[in-house]
Design a protein around this motif. Structure first.
Motif, mmCIF file in Angstrom:
data_model
loop_
_atom_site.group_PDB
_atom_site.id
_atom_site.type_symbol
_atom_site.label_atom_id
_atom_site.label_comp_id
_atom_site.label_asym_id
_atom_site.label_seq_id
_atom_site.Cartn_x
_atom_site.Cartn_y
_atom_site.Cartn_z
ATOM 1 N N LYS A 24 54.279 62.760 44.561
ATOM 2 C CA LYS A 24 53.709 64.048 45.066
ATOM 3 C C LYS A 24 52.189 63.951 45.158
ATOM 4 N N ALA A 25 51.585 63.356 44.151
ATOM 5 C CA ALA A 25 50.118 63.213 44.136
ATOM 6 C C ALA A 25 49.658 62.320 45.281
ATOM 7 N N ILE A 26 50.446 61.294 45.587
ATOM 8 C CA ILE A 26 50.104 60.392 46.709
ATOM 9 C C ILE A 26 50.243 61.152 48.027
ATOM 10 N N LYS A 27 51.344 61.891 48.170
ATOM 11 C CA LYS A 27 51.573 62.659 49.412
ATOM 12 C C LYS A 27 50.491 63.716 49.611
ATOM 13 N N ASN A 28 49.999 64.277 48.502
ATOM 14 C CA ASN A 28 48.933 65.293 48.595
ATOM 15 C C ASN A 28 47.547 64.677 48.654
ATOM 16 N N GLU A 29 47.550 63.346 48.756
ATOM 17 C CA GLU A 29 46.286 62.593 48.884
ATOM 18 C C GLU A 29 45.320 62.845 47.722
ATOM 19 N N LEU A 30 45.921 63.104 46.557
ATOM 20 C CA LEU A 30 45.090 63.232 45.345
ATOM 21 C C LEU A 30 44.924 61.874 44.673
ATOM 22 N N VAL A 31 45.893 60.975 44.991
ATOM 23 C CA VAL A 31 45.893 59.644 44.386
ATOM 24 C C VAL A 31 46.217 58.620 45.472
ATOM 25 N N ASP A 32 45.599 57.450 45.349
ATOM 26 C CA ASP A 32 45.810 56.374 46.321
ATOM 27 C C ASP A 32 46.105 55.102 45.521
ATOM 28 N N ILE A 33 47.291 54.531 45.730
ATOM 29 C CA ILE A 33 47.683 53.371 44.921
ATOM 30 C C ILE A 33 47.799 52.129 45.811
ATOM 31 N N HIS A 34 47.163 51.045 45.403
ATOM 32 C CA HIS A 34 47.249 49.778 46.159
ATOM 33 C C HIS A 34 47.756 48.693 45.222
ATOM 34 N N ARG A 35 48.749 47.944 45.670
ATOM 35 C CA ARG A 35 49.285 46.828 44.887
ATOM 36 C C ARG A 35 48.837 45.498 45.494
ATOM 37 N N HIS A 36 48.526 44.550 44.633
ATOM 38 C CA HIS A 36 48.024 43.240 45.084
ATOM 39 C C HIS A 36 48.774 42.141 44.332
ATOM 40 N N ASP A 37 49.328 41.200 45.097
ATOM 41 C CA ASP A 37 50.116 40.112 44.500
ATOM 42 C C ASP A 37 49.195 38.943 44.166
ATOM 43 N N LEU A 38 49.128 38.623 42.884
ATOM 44 C CA LEU A 38 48.291 37.504 42.442
ATOM 45 C C LEU A 38 48.658 36.212 43.176
ATOM 46 N N ARG A 39 49.944 36.041 43.504
ATOM 47 C CA ARG A 39 50.368 34.794 44.148
ATOM 48 C C ARG A 39 49.761 34.607 45.536
ATOM 49 N N ASP A 40 49.266 35.698 46.133
ATOM 50 C CA ASP A 40 48.604 35.557 47.442
ATOM 51 C C ASP A 40 47.306 34.765 47.323
ATOM 52 N N PHE A 41 46.864 34.566 46.082
ATOM 53 C CA PHE A 41 45.597 33.844 45.868
ATOM 54 C C PHE A 41 45.826 32.475 45.213
ATOM 55 N N ALA A 42 47.091 32.038 45.215
ATOM 56 C CA ALA A 42 47.411 30.715 44.649
ATOM 57 C C ALA A 42 46.848 29.617 45.553
ATOM 58 N N PRO A 43 46.319 28.553 44.974
ATOM 59 C CA PRO A 43 45.748 27.449 45.781
ATOM 60 C C PRO A 43 46.790 26.822 46.697
ATOM 61 N N ASP A 44 48.007 26.664 46.189
ATOM 62 C CA ASP A 44 49.095 26.064 46.972
ATOM 63 C C ASP A 44 49.891 27.195 47.633
ATOM 64 N N SER A 45 49.720 27.339 48.953
ATOM 65 C CA SER A 45 50.318 28.492 49.640
ATOM 66 C C SER A 45 51.812 28.346 49.870
ATOM 67 N N VAL A 46 52.341 27.131 49.546
ATOM 68 C CA VAL A 46 53.793 26.949 49.748
ATOM 69 C C VAL A 46 54.545 27.425 48.504
ATOM 70 N N HIS A 47 54.262 26.759 47.365
ATOM 71 C CA HIS A 47 54.993 27.129 46.130
ATOM 72 C C HIS A 47 54.301 28.257 45.377
ATOM 73 N N ARG A 48 52.999 28.426 45.637
ATOM 74 C CA ARG A 48 52.226 29.556 45.097
ATOM 75 C C ARG A 48 52.239 29.668 43.571
ATOM 76 N N PRO A 49 52.120 28.536 42.855
ATOM 77 C CA PRO A 49 52.027 28.641 41.382
ATOM 78 C C PRO A 49 50.670 29.196 40.976
ATOM 79 N N VAL A 50 50.655 30.024 39.944
ATOM 80 C CA VAL A 50 49.371 30.524 39.430
ATOM 81 C C VAL A 50 49.297 30.324 37.923
ATOM 82 N N ASP A 51 50.273 29.579 37.366
ATOM 83 C CA ASP A 51 50.284 29.390 35.910
ATOM 84 C C ASP A 51 50.233 27.906 35.589
ATOM 85 N N ASP A 52 49.824 27.638 34.335
ATOM 86 C CA ASP A 52 49.773 26.243 33.886
ATOM 87 C C ASP A 52 49.829 26.222 32.366
ATOM 88 N N LYS A 53 50.028 25.028 31.827
ATOM 89 C CA LYS A 53 50.165 24.875 30.369
ATOM 90 C C LYS A 53 48.813 25.086 29.688
#
Ligand SMILES: N#Cc1c(-c2ccc3cc[nH]c3c2)n[nH]c1N
Length: 239
Positions: A24-53
């Motif tokens: 309701k808050a979004i529809k009334n333009e009181l709140v604006d929510i944006h989601r961002h996928d960390l994997r979109d910034f992975a160096p390898d765009s094929v497998h898109r890993p973002v974690d390591d040991k």
């Protein structure tokens, strides 16, 4: 108010964004929510890993600093609005109503949600977020914590709740140190349990007195620590 959520699981928020108060808050333009996928910034765009040991050994994986910093800096740059930067972590400062009231005055929150064993320490060193925890228990990631913070904050934004008064009466609201009194609605009797007579007598002074006493008794029984804080505040108002 704008929220930017950085996460490995943007889909986790779909149900939450589509229902109830937030929708309701979004529809009334009181709140604006944006989601961002960390994997979109992975160096390898094929497998898109973002974690390591972790260096030095130890269980599990860490989210790497490079994709994370690139992501949060890109998100920050998407809008000129100044943003409060928050990283969800079990080791963070404890979130509470006072913090919710403070966050509700900001134009924008960026919420960084981790997974696995968390982030490379350099994410904090470079991006310098506030590290926040929602409580002394362990979750599998920051997403549920982010939803808790979003919900606690948006209900404080003028116009989001139909009746702002319900905010004021809430436990913990605006420095309120007492738990909320018991509430009743129709029917007046159910399986032998009746509504206290004072609530149906029409004497508003008596109702207010009864509710204050019930709040005190409930707080004493469940959260006596709050009574101590409240007494300290009275003794040392400038503390
Ligand atoms: N905030 C908060 C948290 C968390 C949390 C946050 C982020 C990650 C990333 C991996 N595991 C996590 C747990 N657990 N308990 C809290 N109060």
């Amino acid at each position: 108010m704008r929220f930017d959520i950085v996460t490995l699981f943007p889909a986790l928020f779909e149900g939450y964004l589509g229902e109830g108060l937030l929708n309701k808050a979004i529809k009334n333009e009181l709140v604006d929510i944006h989601r961002h996928d960390l994997r979109d910034f992975a160096p390898d765009s094929v497998h898109r890993p973002v974690d390591d040991k972790p260096f030095g050994g130890g269980p599990g994986m860490l989210i790497q600093v490079e994709p994370t910093v690139k992501c949060v800096e890109a998100v920050q740059a998407m809008s000129p609005m100044p943003a409060r930067k928050i990283l969800l972590t079990p080791g963070g400062k404890r979130f509470d109503q006072r913090m919710a009231e403070e966050f509700a005055t900001d134009q924008r929150l960026i919420l960084l949600c981790g997974r696995y064993e968390g982030f490379d320490q350099r994410v904090t060193d470079i991006w310098q977020p506030e590290e926040i925890s929602i409580g002394d228990f362990v979750l599998n990631g920051g997403e549920v914590a982010a939803m808790v913070i979003i919900e606690a904050v948006i209900r404080l934004i003028p116009g989001v709740l139909g009746d702002q008064q319900s905010n004021i009466d809430d436990s913990f609201s605006q420095g309120n140190r007492l738990l909320e009194f018991p509430q009743y609605t129709r029917p007046r009797e159910f399986r032998g349990h009746t509504v206290p007579d004072v609530l149906t007598g029409g004497d508003h002074g008596a109702i207010a007195k009864w509710r204050a006493e019930q709040s005190r008794l409930r707080t004493q029984a469940r959260r006596s620590d709050l009574l101590v804080e409240s007494e300290n505040d009275i003794k040392n108002p400038n503390a």
